[in-house]
Design a protein around this motif. Structure first.
Motif, PDB file in Angstrom:
ATOM      1  N   SER A  92      87.363  79.141  48.559  1.00  0.00           N
ATOM      2  CA  SER A  92      88.374  78.124  48.827  1.00  0.00           C
ATOM      3  C   SER A  92      87.767  76.752  48.544  1.00  0.00           C
ATOM      4  N   GLU A  94      88.073  74.451  50.651  1.00  0.00           N
ATOM      5  CA  GLU A  94      87.667  74.004  51.985  1.00  0.00           C
ATOM      6  C   GLU A  94      86.263  74.503  52.301  1.00  0.00           C
ATOM      7  N   LYS A 102      84.845  78.197  52.187  1.00  0.00           N
ATOM      8  CA  LYS A 102      85.483  79.276  52.932  1.00  0.00           C
ATOM      9  C   LYS A 102      85.933  80.329  51.934  1.00  0.00           C
TER      10      LYS A 102
END
Length: 187
Positions: A92, A94, A102
């Motif tokens: 991800s 993030e 993540k």
């Protein structure tokens, strides 16, 4: 392992579409084993009973050359369990608490009442999976190899070079044998 179909998850597909909209690709980076046997769901966010997760150790991925790709994970923790589910993860955008990307579950291999393999503490497992890219948006994925890259896939050029070297050594050995036989005959 019996032939199974990877059930792509909605979260994984959404992450790929989001990355593609930003001009990026989803990075396939991890594989996981678990010991639950079931019919995977498109709404799944995690494996039902994950036992170990590893970075992708090798791949035959060549950008845009195929509608499928092979990835490998090297499982070597001293664990014992029946392998009944396999998960494939993408990174991800993030970050987690450690500052690492993540992971989002892209897809799951599993089947009710089916054991795909067995892990023992003394055996390391190198698991290869073939992923069909036909169901994914075009040019939406790439593979990120972990630090412990295996480099197991031999290119055709390397195989050809090895063949030529072996043939050359064979001819040299035959020539040496003939030379020794000739020297004995003249002595």
């Amino acid at each position: 392992m019996s032939a199974l179909t990877l059930q792509f998850t909605q979260a994984g597909l959404d992450a790929l579409l989001s990355a593609k909209a930003q001009g990026l690709r989803g990075r396939i980076s991890h594989m996981a084993f678990g010991d639950a046997a079931y019919s995977p769901s498109k709404t799944q966010l995690t494996l039902k009973s994950e036992k170990e997760r590893v970075a992708i150790a090798d791949s035959d991925y060549i950008d845009g050359e195929s509608s499928s790709l092979k990835i490998a994970g090297k499982f070597e923790a001293p664990l014992e369990y029946a392998i009944r589910e396999i998960g494939v993860y993408i990174e991800s955008s993030e970050l987690d608490a450690q500052g690492l990307p993540k992971l989002i579950l892209l897809g799951v291999y599993s089947k009710p009442n089916t054991t795909l393999g067995y892990r023992t503490p003394d055996v390391k497992v190198l698991q290869w999976l073939t992923l069909s890219l036909a169901q994914l948006p075009s040019d939406s994925v790439e593979v990120t190899l972990g630090v412990d890259n295996l480099n197991l896939i031999l290119d055709k050029e390397l195989a050809d070079l090895t063949y030529v070297q072996v043939q050359t050594l064979h001819r040299q050995l035959q020539q040496e044998i003939r030379l020794v036989a000739l020297e004995k005959a003249l002595a």
